[in-house]
Scaffold this motif. Structure first.
Motif, PDB file in Angstrom:
ATOM      1  N   ALA A  22       0.810  -1.221   0.000  1.00 40.65           N
ATOM      2  CA  ALA A  22       0.000   0.000   0.000  1.00 40.65           C
ATOM      3  C   ALA A  22       0.844   1.272   0.000  1.00 40.65           C
ATOM      4  O   ALA A  22       0.293   2.373  -0.013  1.00 40.65           O
ATOM      5  CB  ALA A  22      -0.932   0.004   1.215  1.00 40.65           C
ATOM      6  N   TYR A  23       2.177   1.130   0.006  1.00 39.64           N
ATOM      7  CA  TYR A  23       3.038   2.299   0.175  1.00 39.64           C
ATOM      8  C   TYR A  23       4.041   2.447  -0.964  1.00 39.64           C
ATOM      9  O   TYR A  23       4.441   1.469  -1.596  1.00 39.64           O
ATOM     10  CB  TYR A  23       3.795   2.203   1.505  1.00 39.64           C
ATOM     11  N   ASP A  24       4.463   3.685  -1.160  1.00 34.34           N
ATOM     12  CA  ASP A  24       5.539   4.002  -2.093  1.00 34.34           C
ATOM     13  C   ASP A  24       6.856   3.832  -1.341  1.00 34.34           C
ATOM     14  O   ASP A  24       7.176   4.624  -0.453  1.00 34.34           O
ATOM     15  CB  ASP A  24       5.368   5.446  -2.576  1.00 34.34           C
ATOM     16  N   ILE A  25       7.618   2.782  -1.695  1.00 33.51           N
ATOM     17  CA  ILE A  25       8.876   2.500  -0.997  1.00 33.51           C
ATOM     18  C   ILE A  25       9.990   2.406  -2.031  1.00 33.51           C
ATOM     19  O   ILE A  25      10.286   1.320  -2.555  1.00 33.51           O
ATOM     20  CB  ILE A  25       8.785   1.189  -0.178  1.00 33.51           C
ATOM     21  N   PRO A  26      10.620   3.524  -2.361  1.00 34.39           N
ATOM     22  CA  PRO A  26      11.699   3.483  -3.357  1.00 34.39           C
ATOM     23  C   PRO A  26      12.893   2.677  -2.864  1.00 34.39           C
ATOM     24  O   PRO A  26      13.148   2.566  -1.659  1.00 34.39           O
ATOM     25  CB  PRO A  26      12.087   4.957  -3.504  1.00 34.39           C
ATOM     26  N   LEU A  27      13.637   2.106  -3.794  1.00 35.82           N
ATOM     27  CA  LEU A  27      14.857   1.388  -3.447  1.00 35.82           C
ATOM     28  C   LEU A  27      16.033   2.344  -3.263  1.00 35.82           C
ATOM     29  O   LEU A  27      16.980   2.042  -2.543  1.00 35.82           O
ATOM     30  CB  LEU A  27      15.195   0.353  -4.521  1.00 35.82           C
ATOM     31  N   LYS A  47      13.203  -5.204   2.778  1.00 31.22           N
ATOM     32  CA  LYS A  47      14.507  -4.616   3.110  1.00 31.22           C
ATOM     33  C   LYS A  47      14.460  -3.105   2.917  1.00 31.22           C
ATOM     34  O   LYS A  47      14.987  -2.348   3.741  1.00 31.22           O
ATOM     35  CB  LYS A  47      15.599  -5.219   2.218  1.00 31.22           C
ATOM     36  N   ALA A  48      13.830  -2.650   1.842  1.00 31.23           N
ATOM     37  CA  ALA A  48      13.734  -1.207   1.610  1.00 31.23           C
ATOM     38  C   ALA A  48      12.948  -0.525   2.721  1.00 31.23           C
ATOM     39  O   ALA A  48      13.346   0.533   3.222  1.00 31.23           O
ATOM     40  CB  ALA A  48      13.097  -0.935   0.253  1.00 31.23           C
ATOM     41  N   ALA A  49      11.841  -1.118   3.136  1.00 33.69           N
ATOM     42  CA  ALA A  49      11.034  -0.525   4.208  1.00 33.69           C
ATOM     43  C   ALA A  49      11.821  -0.446   5.509  1.00 33.69           C
ATOM     44  O   ALA A  49      11.741   0.548   6.245  1.00 33.69           O
ATOM     45  CB  ALA A  49       9.758  -1.337   4.416  1.00 33.69           C
ATOM     46  N   ILE A  50      12.602  -1.473   5.799  1.00 34.48           N
ATOM     47  CA  ILE A  50      13.441  -1.463   6.995  1.00 34.48           C
ATOM     48  C   ILE A  50      14.502  -0.367   6.882  1.00 34.48           C
ATOM     49  O   ILE A  50      14.721   0.408   7.807  1.00 34.48           O
ATOM     50  CB  ILE A  50      14.088  -2.841   7.213  1.00 34.48           C
ATOM     51  N   ASP A  51      15.155  -0.294   5.736  1.00 37.77           N
ATOM     52  CA  ASP A  51      16.270   0.639   5.560  1.00 37.77           C
ATOM     53  C   ASP A  51      15.845   2.107   5.561  1.00 37.77           C
ATOM     54  O   ASP A  51      16.657   2.978   5.867  1.00 37.77           O
ATOM     55  CB  ASP A  51      17.014   0.336   4.260  1.00 37.77           C
ATOM     56  N   TRP A  52      14.598   2.390   5.218  1.00 36.92           N
ATOM     57  CA  TRP A  52      14.101   3.772   5.243  1.00 36.92           C
ATOM     58  C   TRP A  52      13.857   4.258   6.676  1.00 36.92           C
ATOM     59  O   TRP A  52      13.522   5.419   6.896  1.00 36.92           O
ATOM     60  CB  TRP A  52      12.815   3.897   4.440  1.00 36.92           C
ATOM     61  N   HIS A  53      13.985   3.372   7.651  1.00 34.93           N
ATOM     62  CA  HIS A  53      13.672   3.718   9.043  1.00 34.93           C
ATOM     63  C   HIS A  53      14.837   3.309   9.943  1.00 34.93           C
ATOM     64  O   HIS A  53      15.666   2.492   9.563  1.00 34.93           O
ATOM     65  CB  HIS A  53      12.366   3.043   9.466  1.00 34.93           C
ATOM     66  N   PHE A  54      14.862   3.867  11.129  1.00 36.07           N
ATOM     67  CA  PHE A  54      15.929   3.526  12.073  1.00 36.07           C
ATOM     68  C   PHE A  54      15.390   3.477  13.500  1.00 36.07           C
ATOM     69  O   PHE A  54      15.194   2.414  14.063  1.00 36.07           O
ATOM     70  CB  PHE A  54      17.105   4.510  11.955  1.00 36.07           C
ATOM     71  N   ASP A  55      15.127   4.651  14.079  1.00 35.90           N
ATOM     72  CA  ASP A  55      14.652   4.699  15.469  1.00 35.90           C
ATOM     73  C   ASP A  55      13.321   3.973  15.658  1.00 35.90           C
ATOM     74  O   ASP A  55      12.991   3.578  16.776  1.00 35.90           O
ATOM     75  CB  ASP A  55      14.490   6.154  15.921  1.00 35.90           C
ATOM     76  N   GLN A  56      12.574   3.820  14.601  1.00 34.71           N
ATOM     77  CA  GLN A  56      11.258   3.176  14.703  1.00 34.71           C
ATOM     78  C   GLN A  56      11.364   1.715  15.164  1.00 34.71           C
ATOM     79  O   GLN A  56      10.394   1.160  15.671  1.00 34.71           O
ATOM     80  CB  GLN A  56      10.531   3.257  13.360  1.00 34.71           C
ATOM     81  N   TRP A  57      12.534   1.097  14.989  1.00 36.09           N
ATOM     82  CA  TRP A  57      12.735  -0.301  15.395  1.00 36.09           C
ATOM     83  C   TRP A  57      13.418  -0.422  16.762  1.00 36.09           C
ATOM     84  O   TRP A  57      13.384  -1.493  17.378  1.00 36.09           O
ATOM     85  CB  TRP A  57      13.617  -1.025  14.376  1.00 36.09           C
TER      86      TRP A  57
END
Length: 199
Positions: free
Chosen positions: A48-53, A102-112
């Motif tokens: 459902a989201y735009d997640i660029p590589l 992997k892209a969704a994980i890499d776009w975030h940091f503190d959220q995890w």
């Protein structure tokens, strides 16, 4: 339980492939989590989201809220940030997990950071276990805590019928996963509320 103290669980569908089985698994996991009663449950579908590589040059670790994420990712970021715990539902592609995940994980940091993550995987003979092993390494790097007991569905195309696992005993394994996840969720949330996580 006080609404403000309820633990927010995000069930993340990691596959965006056409014809994917992930939403079927996620619906069942959400049902188990709601029956468990320890969580406020939200299913988040990466499709459902735009997640660029392609990622920006700066690290989200040092950019905080100023990290330049696409506007189409705003609600995904908000859901991850608000979560107290995660269940990642993932298939196995070529002995690992999907690129979109992997892209969704890499776009975030503190959220995890300092939050527990459990895994429900599916695939061929290995049941997605290779994908989970790789995810454990990645999420440890992001200071998440991975839960030991997960669920794996080898040969899922014969292990499920009418949206449910054929083996009725699987619900017991799901309860164990959710019990462990609930323990870690309460413990880590209390820790985050007591003191900032050391970075």
């Amino acid at each position: 339980m006080d609404e403000n103290k309820r633990h927010r669980l995000v069930i993340l569908i990691g596959s965006v492939r056409e014809g994917r089985f992930g939403p079927v698994v996620a619906r069942w996991v959400a049902e188990q989590a709601r029956t468990h009663g320890g969580f406020e449950v939200e299913v988040v579908d990466l499709a459902a989201y735009d997640i660029p590589l392609a990622l920006p040059a700066e690290s989200p670790k040092h950019s905080g809220d100023a990290y330049p994420r696409p506007s189409g990712m705003r609600s995904l970021t908000a859901a991850l940030a608000a979560a107290d715990a995660f269940v990642i539902v993932t298939p196995e592609y070529n002995h690992s997990y999907p690129a979109a995940l992997k892209a969704a994980i890499d776009w975030h940091f503190d959220q995890w950071t300092a939050k527990p993550v459990a895994f429900v995987s599916y695939g061929g003979a290995a049941g997605g276990r290779h994908a989970v092993l790789h995810l454990e390494n990645v999420l440890t790097e992001l200071h998440a805590v991975t839960v030991r007991d997960g669920l794996a569905f080898p040969n899922y195309f014969t292990a499920w019928q009418d949206g449910r696992p054929v083996d009725a005993g699987t619900e017991g394994y799901a309860k164990t996963l959710l019990d462990q996840l609930a323990w870690w969720t309460a413990t880590l949330r209390a820790g985050r509320e007591a003191a900032p996580y050391p970075s």
